[in-house]
Design an enzyme around this catalytic site. Sequence first.
Site, mmCIF file in Angstrom:
data_model
loop_
_atom_site.group_PDB
_atom_site.id
_atom_site.type_symbol
_atom_site.label_atom_id
_atom_site.label_comp_id
_atom_site.label_asym_id
_atom_site.label_seq_id
_atom_site.Cartn_x
_atom_site.Cartn_y
_atom_site.Cartn_z
ATOM 1 N N ASP A 230 -9.153 1.657 -3.154
ATOM 2 C CA ASP A 230 -8.747 0.302 -3.496
ATOM 3 C C ASP A 230 -8.917 0.087 -4.992
ATOM 4 O OD1 ASP A 230 -8.362 -2.519 -3.508
ATOM 5 O OD2 ASP A 230 -9.386 -2.757 -1.602
ATOM 6 N N ASP B 200 -5.767 0.989 0.649
ATOM 7 C CA ASP B 200 -5.079 -0.196 0.139
ATOM 8 C C ASP B 200 -3.898 0.258 -0.715
ATOM 9 O OD1 ASP B 200 -4.398 -2.523 -1.504
ATOM 10 O OD2 ASP B 200 -6.314 -3.375 -0.884
#
Length: 307
Positions: free
Chosen positions: A124, A226
């Site tokens: 992420d 992500d």
Amino acid sequence: MKNCQLIGAPIDSGQRRAGCLMGPSAYRVAGITQALTDLGHGVSDLGDVAPAPLVEATCSNEAVHSLAETVGWTRSLAASTEAAMERGFPIVMGGDHSMGLGVVAGIAAHAAKVGRPLFLLWLDAHSDFHTPLTTKSGNLHGTPVAYIAGREGFDAFPPFPAPIPADRICLYGIRSVDPAEHAALLDHSIAPIDMRAIDEAGIIAPLRDFLTRVEAEGGLLHVSLDVDFLDPSIAPAVGTTVPGGTTFREAHLVMELLHESGLVTSLDLVELNPFLDERGRTAKLMVDLVASLMGRKVFDRPTRSFA
């Protein structure tokens, strides 16, 4: 070969930019089932989860929005992922990153049940270490790691089963952390592996060190991928773009190392907003990354056309 359990999590409540609820459909259209079956894996598509019945939920931070909806999603996803872990290898298709609250809770409950330590690899741009009490935006997609690590401030949520200790959490590819989150991470002895560390040590060395610990302790490993782990130049379909993310080659290398380790036991895919995509470009790339994690080699990768 794995028995893959596809679970759709059409969640938009964790942030204010509409579109992530279309993510599960985009992954299906981009061919995630075919990509997995081509590699010899079994695939069961369990459909999309619905939130648990809403109950009143309050928070003293007036900025927080959609609290009851997010708690409902957390309850339903925890039950769904815990059950899927019993049957095979869950792949949860989101949906904004608030889904991590429920996804990892269910996996943690399973890990406690089978008596194995749970490790978390968070791929992420953001550390997601706010709590409902500290977030200024009020967006609960910025809180899952804090919930998973056992921070206070989640009174509206079910207690997290067996919070994950700091040395079992790896925040990888981080490049956007505000001062309050940074201070909280230091207090909890969590040191994110940011893009500077990756630039200095290379994309693989820090990850290999973490995987060595997972293997040594016989742990389960959940990977949360992500879209903004990737550079926005190759993955535009996300509402939280941060320049300087991983390249196509780096991202595939990470996935191939994870496959070779044989340690990954569950996966979620988050923050895909098809409304922001370019002819499915990001959805297809994410499916290709899943295929790399599940065993596709570079010479097996098809040439993509976006015309």
